[in-house]
Design a protein around this motif. Structure first.
Motif, PDB file in Angstrom:
ATOM      1  N   LEU A   1      -9.471 -10.943  -3.608  1.00  0.00           N
ATOM      2  CA  LEU A   1      -9.363  -9.760  -4.455  1.00  0.00           C
ATOM      3  C   LEU A   1      -8.360  -9.991  -5.582  1.00  0.00           C
ATOM      4  CD1 LEU A   1      -9.306  -6.840  -1.830  1.00  0.00           C
ATOM      5  CD2 LEU A   1     -11.189  -7.453  -3.362  1.00  0.00           C
ATOM      6  N   PRO A   2      -8.576  -9.375  -6.741  1.00  0.00           N
ATOM      7  CA  PRO A   2      -7.599  -9.490  -7.829  1.00  0.00           C
ATOM      8  C   PRO A   2      -6.245  -8.914  -7.411  1.00  0.00           C
ATOM      9  CG  PRO A   2      -9.682  -8.578  -8.620  1.00  0.00           C
ATOM     10  CD  PRO A   2      -9.769  -8.594  -7.125  1.00  0.00           C
ATOM     11  N   LYS A   3      -5.175  -9.501  -7.947  1.00  0.00           N
ATOM     12  CA  LYS A   3      -3.840  -8.996  -7.646  1.00  0.00           C
ATOM     13  C   LYS A   3      -3.620  -7.666  -8.354  1.00  0.00           C
ATOM     14  CE  LYS A   3      -1.624 -13.477  -6.872  1.00  0.00           C
ATOM     15  NZ  LYS A   3      -0.508 -14.374  -7.259  1.00  0.00           N
ATOM     16  N   PHE A   4      -2.907  -6.766  -7.653  1.00  0.00           N
ATOM     17  CA  PHE A   4      -2.645  -5.446  -8.216  1.00  0.00           C
ATOM     18  C   PHE A   4      -1.576  -5.549  -9.303  1.00  0.00           C
ATOM     19  CE2 PHE A   4      -3.908  -4.292  -3.747  1.00  0.00           C
ATOM     20  CZ  PHE A   4      -5.198  -3.882  -4.103  1.00  0.00           C
ATOM     21  N   THR A   5      -1.823  -4.827 -10.398  1.00  0.00           N
ATOM     22  CA  THR A   5      -0.881  -4.839 -11.523  1.00  0.00           C
ATOM     23  C   THR A   5       0.154  -3.732 -11.392  1.00  0.00           C
ATOM     24  OG1 THR A   5      -2.658  -5.685 -12.939  1.00  0.00           O
ATOM     25  CG2 THR A   5      -0.679  -4.842 -14.035  1.00  0.00           C
ATOM     26  N   THR A   6      -0.277  -2.579 -10.941  1.00  0.00           N
ATOM     27  CA  THR A   6       0.617  -1.419 -10.818  1.00  0.00           C
ATOM     28  C   THR A   6       0.473  -0.791  -9.443  1.00  0.00           C
ATOM     29  OG1 THR A   6      -1.055   0.124 -11.666  1.00  0.00           O
ATOM     30  CG2 THR A   6       0.394  -0.966 -13.291  1.00  0.00           C
ATOM     31  N   GLU A   7       1.439   0.073  -9.115  1.00  0.00           N
ATOM     32  CA  GLU A   7       1.385   0.798  -7.854  1.00  0.00           C
ATOM     33  C   GLU A   7       0.208   1.774  -7.841  1.00  0.00           C
ATOM     34  OE1 GLU A   7       3.273   0.683  -4.975  1.00  0.00           O
ATOM     35  OE2 GLU A   7       4.006  -1.225  -5.781  1.00  0.00           O
ATOM     36  N   LYS A   8      -0.062   2.410  -8.977  1.00  0.00           N
ATOM     37  CA  LYS A   8      -1.168   3.369  -9.046  1.00  0.00           C
ATOM     38  C   LYS A   8      -2.497   2.685  -8.761  1.00  0.00           C
ATOM     39  CE  LYS A   8       0.942   6.633 -12.301  1.00  0.00           C
ATOM     40  NZ  LYS A   8       0.821   7.295 -13.638  1.00  0.00           N
ATOM     41  N   GLU A   9      -2.666   1.497  -9.334  1.00  0.00           N
ATOM     42  CA  GLU A   9      -3.905   0.753  -9.072  1.00  0.00           C
ATOM     43  C   GLU A   9      -4.020   0.410  -7.583  1.00  0.00           C
ATOM     44  OE1 GLU A   9      -5.885  -3.638 -10.063  1.00  0.00           O
ATOM     45  OE2 GLU A   9      -3.839  -3.148 -10.684  1.00  0.00           O
ATOM     46  N   LYS A  10      -2.906  -0.018  -6.991  1.00  0.00           N
ATOM     47  CA  LYS A  10      -2.889  -0.373  -5.573  1.00  0.00           C
ATOM     48  C   LYS A  10      -3.271   0.815  -4.706  1.00  0.00           C
ATOM     49  CE  LYS A  10       0.308  -2.070  -2.022  1.00  0.00           C
ATOM     50  NZ  LYS A  10       1.700  -2.531  -1.756  1.00  0.00           N
ATOM     51  N   PHE A  11      -2.673   2.003  -4.967  1.00  0.00           N
ATOM     52  CA  PHE A  11      -2.977   3.181  -4.167  1.00  0.00           C
ATOM     53  C   PHE A  11      -4.431   3.602  -4.341  1.00  0.00           C
ATOM     54  CE2 PHE A  11       1.735   4.359  -4.720  1.00  0.00           C
ATOM     55  CZ  PHE A  11       2.068   3.555  -3.641  1.00  0.00           C
ATOM     56  N   PHE A  12      -4.942   3.506  -5.575  1.00  0.00           N
ATOM     57  CA  PHE A  12      -6.308   3.930  -5.848  1.00  0.00           C
ATOM     58  C   PHE A  12      -7.318   3.026  -5.134  1.00  0.00           C
ATOM     59  CE2 PHE A  12     -10.157   3.606  -8.483  1.00  0.00           C
ATOM     60  CZ  PHE A  12     -10.590   4.913  -8.402  1.00  0.00           C
ATOM     61  N   ILE A  13      -7.132   1.709  -5.228  1.00  0.00           N
ATOM     62  CA  ILE A  13      -8.067   0.768  -4.602  1.00  0.00           C
ATOM     63  C   ILE A  13      -8.031   0.902  -3.079  1.00  0.00           C
ATOM     64  CG2 ILE A  13      -8.574  -1.680  -4.234  1.00  0.00           C
ATOM     65  CD1 ILE A  13      -9.394  -0.653  -6.966  1.00  0.00           C
ATOM     66  N   ASN A  14      -6.838   1.086  -2.514  1.00  0.00           N
ATOM     67  CA  ASN A  14      -6.724   1.238  -1.062  1.00  0.00           C
ATOM     68  C   ASN A  14      -7.380   2.520  -0.582  1.00  0.00           C
ATOM     69  OD1 ASN A  14      -5.010  -0.830   0.602  1.00  0.00           O
ATOM     70  ND2 ASN A  14      -4.031  -0.740  -1.415  1.00  0.00           N
ATOM     71  N   SER A  15      -7.288   3.570  -1.389  1.00  0.00           N
ATOM     72  CA  SER A  15      -7.884   4.850  -0.986  1.00  0.00           C
ATOM     73  C   SER A  15      -9.398   4.783  -0.908  1.00  0.00           C
ATOM     74  CB  SER A  15      -7.463   5.951  -1.972  1.00  0.00           C
ATOM     75  OG  SER A  15      -8.049   5.734  -3.255  1.00  0.00           O
ATOM     76  N   LYS A  16     -10.012   3.803  -1.541  1.00  0.00           N
ATOM     77  CA  LYS A  16     -11.469   3.657  -1.530  1.00  0.00           C
ATOM     78  C   LYS A  16     -11.949   2.695  -0.433  1.00  0.00           C
ATOM     79  CE  LYS A  16     -11.867   6.361  -5.058  1.00  0.00           C
ATOM     80  NZ  LYS A  16     -12.455   7.730  -4.905  1.00  0.00           N
ATOM     81  N   ASN A  17     -11.032   2.271   0.461  1.00  0.00           N
ATOM     82  CA  ASN A  17     -11.354   1.378   1.590  1.00  0.00           C
ATOM     83  C   ASN A  17     -11.837  -0.010   1.141  1.00  0.00           C
ATOM     84  OD1 ASN A  17     -10.709   3.106   3.748  1.00  0.00           O
ATOM     85  ND2 ASN A  17     -12.688   4.151   3.584  1.00  0.00           N
ATOM     86  N   ILE A  18     -11.514  -0.378  -0.070  1.00  0.00           N
ATOM     87  CA  ILE A  18     -11.939  -1.686  -0.564  1.00  0.00           C
ATOM     88  C   ILE A  18     -11.177  -2.812   0.134  1.00  0.00           C
ATOM     89  CG2 ILE A  18     -11.935  -3.184  -2.608  1.00  0.00           C
ATOM     90  CD1 ILE A  18     -12.545  -0.717  -4.278  1.00  0.00           C
ATOM     91  N   VAL A  19      -9.860  -2.653   0.271  1.00  0.00           N
ATOM     92  CA  VAL A  19      -9.043  -3.690   0.910  1.00  0.00           C
ATOM     93  C   VAL A  19      -9.422  -3.842   2.390  1.00  0.00           C
ATOM     94  CG1 VAL A  19      -6.699  -4.384   1.528  1.00  0.00           C
ATOM     95  CG2 VAL A  19      -7.144  -3.343  -0.701  1.00  0.00           C
ATOM     96  N   THR A  20      -9.633  -2.710   3.065  1.00  0.00           N
ATOM     97  CA  THR A  20     -10.028  -2.767   4.476  1.00  0.00           C
ATOM     98  C   THR A  20     -11.354  -3.496   4.642  1.00  0.00           C
ATOM     99  OG1 THR A  20      -8.907  -0.676   4.918  1.00  0.00           O
ATOM    100  CG2 THR A  20     -10.559  -1.379   6.510  1.00  0.00           C
ATOM    101  N   SER A  21     -12.326  -3.167   3.786  1.00  0.00           N
ATOM    102  CA  SER A  21     -13.626  -3.817   3.845  1.00  0.00           C
ATOM    103  C   SER A  21     -13.502  -5.316   3.563  1.00  0.00           C
ATOM    104  CB  SER A  21     -14.570  -3.171   2.840  1.00  0.00           C
ATOM    105  OG  SER A  21     -15.819  -3.807   2.839  1.00  0.00           O
ATOM    106  N   TYR A  22     -12.632  -5.682   2.612  1.00  0.00           N
ATOM    107  CA  TYR A  22     -12.450  -7.089   2.260  1.00  0.00           C
ATOM    108  C   TYR A  22     -11.930  -7.893   3.450  1.00  0.00           C
ATOM    109  CZ  TYR A  22     -10.114 -11.214   0.375  1.00  0.00           C
ATOM    110  OH  TYR A  22      -9.662 -12.494   0.164  1.00  0.00           O
ATOM    111  N   TYR A  23     -10.916  -7.382   4.128  1.00  0.00           N
ATOM    112  CA  TYR A  23     -10.344  -8.142   5.250  1.00  0.00           C
ATOM    113  C   TYR A  23     -11.259  -8.139   6.474  1.00  0.00           C
ATOM    114  CZ  TYR A  23      -5.998  -9.049   2.840  1.00  0.00           C
ATOM    115  OH  TYR A  23      -5.076  -9.531   1.953  1.00  0.00           O
ATOM    116  N   ASN A  24     -12.073  -7.132   6.632  1.00  0.00           N
ATOM    117  CA  ASN A  24     -13.084  -7.164   7.694  1.00  0.00           C
ATOM    118  C   ASN A  24     -14.071  -8.303   7.444  1.00  0.00           C
ATOM    119  OD1 ASN A  24     -12.084  -5.006   9.150  1.00  0.00           O
ATOM    120  ND2 ASN A  24     -13.351  -3.485   8.110  1.00  0.00           N
TER     121      ASN A  24
END
Length: 336
Positions: free
Chosen positions: A119-142
């Motif tokens: 996954l691309p590295k997060f640039t800001t905290e807002k981007e990090k919170f937004f992407i995590n809220s969409k379950n993208i990171v969880t799906s990636y590690y699964n």
């Protein structure tokens, strides 16, 4: 009338005596791996038949397990991740335009038939919170977890080795935890031998060792690789591991090792049959037998090394049946 017994004698002359410890044992491969399955499926063959005696180069495919069902599940999970990212792209373009391009480029490089890119590295905290809220990171590690498990459907040789045990055939149903066989490397071997604990002072790690077969027709150079720190309660011995390489070596061979230990600086070697209770010897003083206490530094197979005898001490050369202290003797060599 006193009876005089004729005997042959020897005169003590102390010298430096090298210690050679002779022990034997069965040869073992230094690198041997038992193969087990971590997944379930139908076993598929490879170019080489998985049987005893078959050799494989390092990294070669030994056999694989049918992964069609698992691969379909993995592709489905990748499709879910691809869809999740696609759904957030409009929001990224409106609310986070600075990061839109890198996520767009990530999607263009995403192929569900290949390994999932990082996954691309997060640039800001807002981007990090937004992407995590969409379950993208969880799906990636699964998916990464499934990809690691998917690798276990293909079993490769960990080194150049030879199969010594084959327990399965192509077409068989393999279950998790099932043993498939054993492979060993024929390049380096170890010879474990047990030596008396009192001999430990004579050996060191790295010491050169001569190893040979029992009829002494073949010899290999070796060295002491390890010395066990514990004493076997049953044998009161310690385990010494001798490492060796060379042609003609095979696991299970019964070999004998001549371990060159430290030399005893001042000692005298006598036949073990002359020892009385392993701690006394008969000396000859004024034509009479005298029983003396001795310090045995090392026992060989047929002799013993004594360290407390003075030069010039006269000892019996052969054991005399019925000998006793004070027995009158005469040196047979002097009466010839």
């Amino acid at each position: 009338e006193n009876q005089v017994t004729k005997v042959y004698t020897q005169t003590v002359s102390n010298s430096s005596i090298p210690i050679i410890i002779q022990e034997n044992g069965s040869l073992e491969a230094l690198r041997k791996v038992e193969l087990y399955s971590e997944v379930q499926g139908i076993l598929k063959g490879s170019d080489k038949l998985f049987k005893e005696g078959q050799s494989y180069s390092e990294g070669a495919n030994m056999f694989s397990i049918d992964d069609s069902e698992f691969r379909a599940s993995l592709v489905a999970e990748k499709s879910v991740l691809y869809n999740l990212i696609t759904q957030v792209m409009p929001d990224l373009k409106l609310d986070y335009p600075a990061v839109f391009d890198k996520w767009s480029e990530y999607l263009r490089g995403f192929d569900i038939q290949r390994m999932t890119p990082t996954l691309p590295k997060f640039t800001t905290e807002k981007e990090k919170f937004f992407i995590n809220s969409k379950n993208i990171v969880t799906s990636y590690y699964n998916i990464k977890n499934l990809e690691e498990r998917h690798k276990k459907y293909r079993i490769t040789s960990p080194f150049y080795g030879i199969v010594t045990e084959a327990l399965v055939n192509p077409g068989a149903l393999i279950r998790p935890g099932q043993k498939l066989g054993t492979i060993l490397s024929p390049s380096v071997y170890e010879l474990p031998v047990s030596i008396n604990e009192s001999y430990k002072q004579f050996i060191t790690v790295g010491k050169a060792v001569q190893v040979h077969n029992l009829d002494r027709t073949k010899t290999w150079k070796a060295k002491i690789a390890r010395i066990d720190a514990t004493v076997n309660t049953a044998t009161q011995g310690i385990q010494v591991y001798i490492q060796l390489t060379g042609r003609g070596l095979k696991e299970g061979m019964f070999l004998e090792a001549d371990i060159a230990g430290k030399s005893i600086p001042k000692g005298y070697e006598v036949p073990r049959k002359l020892l009385i209770e392993n701690s006394k010897l008969y000396s000859v003083v004024d034509n009479k037998l005298k029983l003396i206490d001795v310090d045995v530094a090392f026992f060989k197979a047929k002799s013993a090394i004594i360290t407390n005898l003075d030069n010039g001490t006269v000892l019996l050369q052969n054991a005399i049946p019925g000998a006793y202290e004070g027995m009158i003797v005469e040196d047979a060599a002097e009466t010839k």
